[in-house]
Design a protein around this motif. Structure first.
Motif, PDB file in Angstrom:
ATOM      1  N   GLN A  56       0.830  -1.193   0.000  1.00 13.50           N
ATOM      2  CA  GLN A  56       0.000   0.000   0.000  1.00 13.50           C
ATOM      3  C   GLN A  56       0.870   1.250   0.000  1.00 13.50           C
ATOM      4  OE1 GLN A  56      -2.368  -1.035   3.568  1.00 13.50           O
ATOM      5  NE2 GLN A  56      -4.141  -1.076   2.203  1.00 13.50           N
ATOM      6  N   SER A  57       0.232   2.406  -0.147  1.00 13.86           N
ATOM      7  CA  SER A  57       0.911   3.698  -0.130  1.00 13.86           C
ATOM      8  C   SER A  57       0.087   4.658   0.710  1.00 13.86           C
ATOM      9  CB  SER A  57       1.054   4.266  -1.553  1.00 13.86           C
ATOM     10  OG  SER A  57       1.887   3.453  -2.346  1.00 13.86           O
ATOM     11  N   PRO A  58       0.653   5.780   1.123  1.00  6.97           N
ATOM     12  CA  PRO A  58      -0.139   6.790   1.825  1.00  6.97           C
ATOM     13  C   PRO A  58      -1.309   7.266   0.968  1.00  6.97           C
ATOM     14  CG  PRO A  58       2.207   7.237   2.039  1.00  6.97           C
ATOM     15  CD  PRO A  58       2.079   6.143   1.030  1.00  6.97           C
ATOM     16  N   THR A  59      -2.302   7.818   1.625  1.00 10.29           N
ATOM     17  CA  THR A  59      -3.520   8.290   0.964  1.00 10.29           C
ATOM     18  C   THR A  59      -3.423   9.781   0.689  1.00 10.29           C
ATOM     19  OG1 THR A  59      -4.797   6.600   2.114  1.00 10.29           O
ATOM     20  CG2 THR A  59      -6.031   8.444   1.170  1.00 10.29           C
ATOM     21  N   VAL A  60      -3.788  10.193  -0.523  1.00 11.69           N
ATOM     22  CA  VAL A  60      -3.786  11.602  -0.920  1.00 11.69           C
ATOM     23  C   VAL A  60      -5.157  11.959  -1.492  1.00 11.69           C
ATOM     24  CG1 VAL A  60      -1.290  11.706  -1.314  1.00 11.69           C
ATOM     25  CG2 VAL A  60      -2.806  11.004  -3.175  1.00 11.69           C
ATOM     26  N   PRO A  61      -5.486  13.251  -1.590  1.00  8.71           N
ATOM     27  CA  PRO A  61      -6.801  13.630  -2.119  1.00  8.71           C
ATOM     28  C   PRO A  61      -6.991  13.207  -3.573  1.00  8.71           C
ATOM     29  CG  PRO A  61      -5.757  15.467  -0.957  1.00  8.71           C
ATOM     30  CD  PRO A  61      -4.712  14.402  -1.119  1.00  8.71           C
ATOM     31  N   ASN A  62      -8.239  13.136  -3.992  1.00  8.11           N
ATOM     32  CA  ASN A  62      -8.547  12.880  -5.394  1.00  8.11           C
ATOM     33  C   ASN A  62      -7.865  13.927  -6.266  1.00  8.11           C
ATOM     34  OD1 ASN A  62     -10.167  10.689  -4.774  1.00  8.11           O
ATOM     35  ND2 ASN A  62     -12.043  11.920  -4.693  1.00  8.11           N
ATOM     36  N   GLY A  63      -7.294  13.468  -7.359  1.00  9.88           N
ATOM     37  CA  GLY A  63      -6.590  14.378  -8.248  1.00  9.88           C
ATOM     38  C   GLY A  63      -5.106  14.455  -7.984  1.00  9.88           C
ATOM     39  N   TYR A  64      -4.635  13.673  -7.011  1.00  9.38           N
ATOM     40  CA  TYR A  64      -3.218  13.663  -6.661  1.00  9.38           C
ATOM     41  C   TYR A  64      -2.704  12.224  -6.662  1.00  9.38           C
ATOM     42  CZ  TYR A  64      -3.870  18.507  -5.297  1.00  9.38           C
ATOM     43  OH  TYR A  64      -4.157  19.854  -5.314  1.00  9.38           O
ATOM     44  N   VAL A 386      -1.890  14.222   3.340  1.00 10.43           N
ATOM     45  CA  VAL A 386      -1.329  12.873   3.161  1.00 10.43           C
ATOM     46  C   VAL A 386      -1.548  12.115   4.465  1.00 10.43           C
ATOM     47  CG1 VAL A 386       0.658  11.488   2.470  1.00 10.43           C
ATOM     48  CG2 VAL A 386       0.444  13.833   1.638  1.00 10.43           C
ATOM     49  N   THR A 387      -2.302  11.026   4.384  1.00  4.89           N
ATOM     50  CA  THR A 387      -2.623  10.223   5.557  1.00  4.89           C
ATOM     51  C   THR A 387      -2.302   8.765   5.262  1.00  4.89           C
ATOM     52  OG1 THR A 387      -4.916   9.972   4.810  1.00  4.89           O
ATOM     53  CG2 THR A 387      -4.437  11.829   6.281  1.00  4.89           C
ATOM     54  N   GLY A 388      -2.710   7.895   6.175  1.00  3.21           N
ATOM     55  CA  GLY A 388      -2.452   6.465   5.994  1.00  3.21           C
ATOM     56  C   GLY A 388      -1.171   6.004   6.649  1.00  3.21           C
TER      57      GLY A 388
END
Length: 430
Positions: A56-64, A386-388
């Motif tokens: 997995q990878s960190p979570t970013v907003p839609n469009g990124y 950036v979360t996760g």
């Protein structure tokens, strides 16, 4: 790793004694609702157990999109984007403060559970995207440094803030490794080094370097003599290396940045511990020349810390209130002003890398947030960008440190648990 049995029982007793109920909220903005101080033998201490990303990878907003552009580093802390788009990464860990009390051993043990087992690199690594395809090659730019952290480039001078001195390399654009060992430019306070990181940035005109120097204790446990030249931001003349205190009373200024257009110096600061899970707020603030920000005598302006002896009412009266609360114990270690290329929602404001708490039951931080600005000032609650890093099982897969913006509008994030550098790009589809 288990705590030795000799300490296991005392640890459980002390943790129970230090635990206190509190409204589990975080206050943001210029006027936070401060909690009442809570004190026990020990503060609550909980640090998430490290875990693998598992593909997995960190979570970013839609469009990124987020990509790891470097891996297998040796404790990456701060980064610097060079004029040609190369990225320098400062790798290392420092500090040599002796433990004073049993609680120091316990706190040190708990904090160590949330850190990497990789040895300190004490080096600079260069990342280069040779073909512009988003794939970066990494090579060693300089070795044998002493816990490097802050980085700044002024003309052909590359400055590195080691834990004991600012050193200087000659630099030519496109250079892939240092042409020789650095020269010492200005010594920095390094005795004890309870807070060893030395944040750094250069003034817009390049005439000065600004260096953040953290305190030698939480709240003067080692005596005031140990705090001489500490909890300050220094201004260093780039012509002579001479320095002076630019601002004082900042417990641990861990990242510095110059605001575009205004040339104003800003900092993120890690505040004091052991007053409860919701006190004292870490903060984002302008750094005003000649100002005093409270440590150790007070916090958030004139809120007196009764643990400090002797007290100093005249100093408390002069204490500046920070600009913006980030919440207590989030541990901000990175600061970068955005640019329009980051997308409309994130065009004006700052990105902040929050390393994450160790001294509260419910972990906070462990993410990169965006604080929106309006008319040059913070305006609104922080937005998770950036979360996760902290998963649903209260395990941590990474811990953000330094953040930087490259000229194309990508956010560069150093992660000292994953030992990676992440790059977040805007796809234009938000």
């Amino acid at each position: 790793m288990k705590l030795p049995s000799l300490y296991a029982a005392p640890l459980s007793v002390l943790l129970m004694a230090g635990s206190a109920s509190a409204q589990d909220t975080q206050q943001y903005g210029p006027n936070p609702d401060l909690a009442e101080p809570q004190r026990g033998l020990l503060p609550d201490m909980t640090i998430p157990e490290p875990a693998e990303w598992g593909g997995q990878s960190p979570t970013v907003p839609n469009g990124y999109t987020i990509t790891a552009i470097a891996t297998d580093l040796q404790i990456p802390r701060q980064t610097l984007v060079l004029p040609n788009g190369d990225i320098l990464v400062a790798e290392g860990s420092g500090g040599n403060a002796p433990q004073l009390k049993p609680k120091d051993f316990i706190a040190g043990y708990i904090k160590s559970q949330g850190t990497t087992t990789v040895e300190s690199g004490n080096r600079l690594t260069l990342l280069r995207d040779e073909n512009g395809d988003g794939n970066y090659e990494q090579s060693v730019f300089a070795e044998d440094l002493n816990a490097p952290y802050g980085l700044a480039l002024v003309d052909n001078n590359l400055y590195v803030a080691n834990q004991d001195a600012v050193v200087r390399f000659d630099y030519e654009e496109g250079q892939t490794e240092a042409s020789g060992p650095p020269e010492e430019f200005t010594k920095l306070p390094a005795e004890i080094n309870h807070h060893w990181t030395k944040a750094m940035t250069a003034s817009a005109d390049g005439d000065f370097l600004y260096v953040g120097i953290g305190s030698n204790s939480n709240i003067t446990e080692r005596g005031m003599a140990a705090e001489v030249n500490r909890a300050e931001v220094w201004e260093i003349d780039t012509e002579t290396g001479m320095h002076r205190p630019y601002a004082t009373g900042l417990r641990n200024p861990t990242a510095l940045a110059i605001q575009p257009d205004t040339d104003q110096l800003w900092a993120v600061v890690n505040e004091r511990d052991e007053l409860g899970p919701n006190l004292v707020p870490d903060y984002l603030t302008t750094v005003q020349e000649g100002s005093f920000y409270g440590w150790p005598y007070s916090y958030w302006g004139q809120h007196v810390d009764p643990r400090v002896r002797p007290q100093a009412p005249e100093k408390v009266e002069s204490a500046v209130v920070p600009d913006y609360s980030l919440g207590s114990h989030v541990a901000p270690l990175g600061l970068a002003f955005s640019i329009p290329e980051m997308g409309d929602e994130f065009a004006e404001g700052v990105f902040i890398g929050e390393h994450g708490s160790w001294n509260r039951n419910e972990p906070v931080g462990y993410k990169v947030v965006f604080v929106p600005f309006s008319n040059g000032e913070p305006n609104g609650d922080p937005i998770d960008f950036v979360t996760g890093f902290l998963n649903g099982d209260d395990q941590t897969r990474g811990r953000p440190v330094g953040v930087t913006i490259d000229p194309e509008g990508a956010l560069i994030i150093a992660d000292d648990l994953t030992n990676a550098v992440w790059r977040v790009t805007y796809d234009g589809n938000d």
